[in-house]
Design a protein around this motif. Sequence first.
Motif, PDB file in Angstrom:
ATOM      1  N   SER A  30       0.004  -2.143   1.401  1.00 53.94           N
ATOM      2  CA  SER A  30       0.298  -2.461   2.801  1.00 53.94           C
ATOM      3  C   SER A  30       0.664  -3.930   2.927  1.00 53.94           C
ATOM      4  O   SER A  30      -0.023  -4.798   2.374  1.00 53.94           O
ATOM      5  CB  SER A  30      -0.924  -2.175   3.691  1.00 53.94           C
ATOM      6  N   VAL A  31       1.753  -4.201   3.645  1.00 58.91           N
ATOM      7  CA  VAL A  31       2.235  -5.573   3.836  1.00 58.91           C
ATOM      8  C   VAL A  31       2.105  -5.924   5.314  1.00 58.91           C
ATOM      9  O   VAL A  31       2.746  -5.294   6.161  1.00 58.91           O
ATOM     10  CB  VAL A  31       3.706  -5.712   3.392  1.00 58.91           C
ATOM     11  N   PRO A  32       1.269  -6.921   5.652  1.00 59.58           N
ATOM     12  CA  PRO A  32       1.105  -7.288   7.056  1.00 59.58           C
ATOM     13  C   PRO A  32       2.400  -7.828   7.663  1.00 59.58           C
ATOM     14  O   PRO A  32       3.206  -8.450   6.967  1.00 59.58           O
ATOM     15  CB  PRO A  32       0.032  -8.381   7.024  1.00 59.58           C
ATOM     16  N   GLU A  33       2.562  -7.592   8.950  1.00 60.00           N
ATOM     17  CA  GLU A  33       3.737  -8.094   9.646  1.00 60.00           C
ATOM     18  C   GLU A  33       3.721  -9.617   9.661  1.00 60.00           C
ATOM     19  O   GLU A  33       2.684 -10.257   9.757  1.00 60.00           O
ATOM     20  CB  GLU A  33       3.767  -7.560  11.086  1.00 60.00           C
ATOM     21  N   ARG A  34       4.917 -10.210   9.538  1.00 57.57           N
ATOM     22  CA  ARG A  34       5.108 -11.665   9.570  1.00 57.57           C
ATOM     23  C   ARG A  34       4.160 -12.377   8.610  1.00 57.57           C
ATOM     24  O   ARG A  34       3.345 -13.213   8.978  1.00 57.57           O
ATOM     25  CB  ARG A  34       4.959 -12.193  11.003  1.00 57.57           C
ATOM     26  N   SER A  35       4.302 -11.998   7.360  1.00 52.50           N
ATOM     27  CA  SER A  35       3.542 -12.619   6.276  1.00 52.50           C
ATOM     28  C   SER A  35       4.449 -12.651   5.059  1.00 52.50           C
ATOM     29  O   SER A  35       5.543 -12.096   5.069  1.00 52.50           O
ATOM     30  CB  SER A  35       2.281 -11.797   5.959  1.00 52.50           C
ATOM     31  N   SER A 200       9.202 -15.382  11.599  1.00 49.00           N
ATOM     32  CA  SER A 200      10.072 -14.395  12.251  1.00 49.00           C
ATOM     33  C   SER A 200      10.199 -13.087  11.483  1.00 49.00           C
ATOM     34  O   SER A 200      10.601 -12.078  12.062  1.00 49.00           O
ATOM     35  CB  SER A 200      11.475 -14.985  12.435  1.00 49.00           C
ATOM     36  N   TYR A 201       9.890 -13.096  10.183  1.00 51.80           N
ATOM     37  CA  TYR A 201      10.161 -11.932   9.345  1.00 51.80           C
ATOM     38  C   TYR A 201       8.944 -11.595   8.486  1.00 51.80           C
ATOM     39  O   TYR A 201       8.081 -12.440   8.240  1.00 51.80           O
ATOM     40  CB  TYR A 201      11.350 -12.196   8.406  1.00 51.80           C
ATOM     41  N   THR A 202       8.919 -10.347   8.024  1.00 50.57           N
ATOM     42  CA  THR A 202       7.985  -9.951   6.978  1.00 50.57           C
ATOM     43  C   THR A 202       8.728 -10.133   5.658  1.00 50.57           C
ATOM     44  O   THR A 202       9.777  -9.533   5.445  1.00 50.57           O
ATOM     45  CB  THR A 202       7.565  -8.480   7.161  1.00 50.57           C
ATOM     46  N   VAL A 203       8.203 -10.984   4.776  1.00 49.82           N
ATOM     47  CA  VAL A 203       8.900 -11.351   3.545  1.00 49.82           C
ATOM     48  C   VAL A 203       8.138 -10.785   2.341  1.00 49.82           C
ATOM     49  O   VAL A 203       6.923 -10.952   2.223  1.00 49.82           O
ATOM     50  CB  VAL A 203       9.024 -12.886   3.414  1.00 49.82           C
ATOM     51  N   ILE A 204       8.884 -10.103   1.460  1.00 53.65           N
ATOM     52  CA  ILE A 204       8.305  -9.608   0.202  1.00 53.65           C
ATOM     53  C   ILE A 204       9.130 -10.215  -0.922  1.00 53.65           C
ATOM     54  O   ILE A 204      10.339 -10.023  -0.993  1.00 53.65           O
ATOM     55  CB  ILE A 204       8.333  -8.072   0.138  1.00 53.65           C
ATOM     56  N   VAL A 216       3.781 -20.003  -1.928  1.00 53.59           N
ATOM     57  CA  VAL A 216       4.507 -19.468  -0.767  1.00 53.59           C
ATOM     58  C   VAL A 216       3.868 -18.245  -0.120  1.00 53.59           C
ATOM     59  O   VAL A 216       4.189 -17.936   1.029  1.00 53.59           O
ATOM     60  CB  VAL A 216       5.978 -19.126  -1.110  1.00 53.59           C
ATOM     61  N   SER A 217       2.973 -17.527  -0.822  1.00 54.94           N
ATOM     62  CA  SER A 217       2.571 -16.217  -0.308  1.00 54.94           C
ATOM     63  C   SER A 217       1.199 -16.232   0.352  1.00 54.94           C
ATOM     64  O   SER A 217       0.323 -17.038   0.034  1.00 54.94           O
ATOM     65  CB  SER A 217       2.589 -15.178  -1.434  1.00 54.94           C
ATOM     66  N   ASP A 218       1.032 -15.290   1.272  1.00 52.68           N
ATOM     67  CA  ASP A 218      -0.267 -15.061   1.905  1.00 52.68           C
ATOM     68  C   ASP A 218      -1.086 -14.061   1.095  1.00 52.68           C
ATOM     69  O   ASP A 218      -2.306 -14.178   0.985  1.00 52.68           O
ATOM     70  CB  ASP A 218      -0.067 -14.508   3.323  1.00 52.68           C
ATOM     71  N   ARG A 219      -0.388 -13.059   0.552  1.00 50.96           N
ATOM     72  CA  ARG A 219      -1.037 -12.042  -0.258  1.00 50.96           C
ATOM     73  C   ARG A 219      -0.218 -11.840  -1.526  1.00 50.96           C
ATOM     74  O   ARG A 219       0.992 -12.096  -1.539  1.00 50.96           O
ATOM     75  CB  ARG A 219      -1.171 -10.713   0.502  1.00 50.96           C
ATOM     76  N   THR A 220      -0.885 -11.382  -2.595  1.00 47.15           N
ATOM     77  CA  THR A 220      -0.219 -11.179  -3.881  1.00 47.15           C
ATOM     78  C   THR A 220      -0.604  -9.812  -4.428  1.00 47.15           C
ATOM     79  O   THR A 220      -1.766  -9.399  -4.332  1.00 47.15           O
ATOM     80  CB  THR A 220      -0.614 -12.280  -4.886  1.00 47.15           C
TER      81      THR A 220
END
Length: 255
Positions: A30-35, A200-204, A216-220
């Motif tokens: 699961s990827v949180p919005e705007r992260s 503004s975006y959800t970035v993967i 750069v990342s909030d989650r890995t």
Amino acid sequence: MCQMEESKVVSKGLTLYYGSVPAVRNVNLSVPERSVMALIGPSGCGKSTFLRCINRMNDFIEEVRVEGQVLIDGQDVYGPQTDVISLRRRVGMVFQRPNPFPFSIWENVAYGPRLHGVKDRRVLDEIVERSLRGAALWDEVKDKLESSAMNLSGGQQQRLCIARAIAVEPEVLLMDEPTSALDPMGTAKVEELVRELKESYTVIIVTHNMQQAARVSDRTAFFLMGELVEEGPTREIFTSPRDPRTEAYITGRFG
């Protein structure tokens, strides 16, 4: 997965086969919005394949079969009702090497909106400026919008590709090793931009560079041999991973 944050992208039991060979197996993520979510792991571990499942770029490869689900805002992108062109507008992509079109800078950014029916030059000018500002490139190119994009440096070309991707206002931005072909200065600018884009975006982002993931990342999420080994807040993954395989990779014992 933090319950306080709403998920933008969710994969459930995602398995992708090349012929009879599974390239990714039973991925639940699961990827949180705007992260910013970083996907790490050794070459060939399935992270880029997983990334391309999100906007169905693997559809272009023969003998690909997908099981499970990829949900964006709860809608399955592999469902029969999905319009793939609309999906790829919602889910932009930036590739490993800068790939600007051999047109002017202005035409590169305006290409997507024009494809989607925007004809008014004033509106296109506004989109071009907004997108180039969003990609932290406007001040460098505002006086040479009619010049060829091929004249830009590698780092500028990659930021132009980011501007081109966000010109159609996607909700999700996929980045497949976007700095691997750049020098340190170009890399630093793109990393700074990635941190800003999550407003503004959800970035993967797929990266081989673990320091980059940490910056750069909030989650890995750590992938190995087609499987998602573990996922969590980036600080925790890098300082106290739960799985010994994650620790072995992060400390350089393999990969």
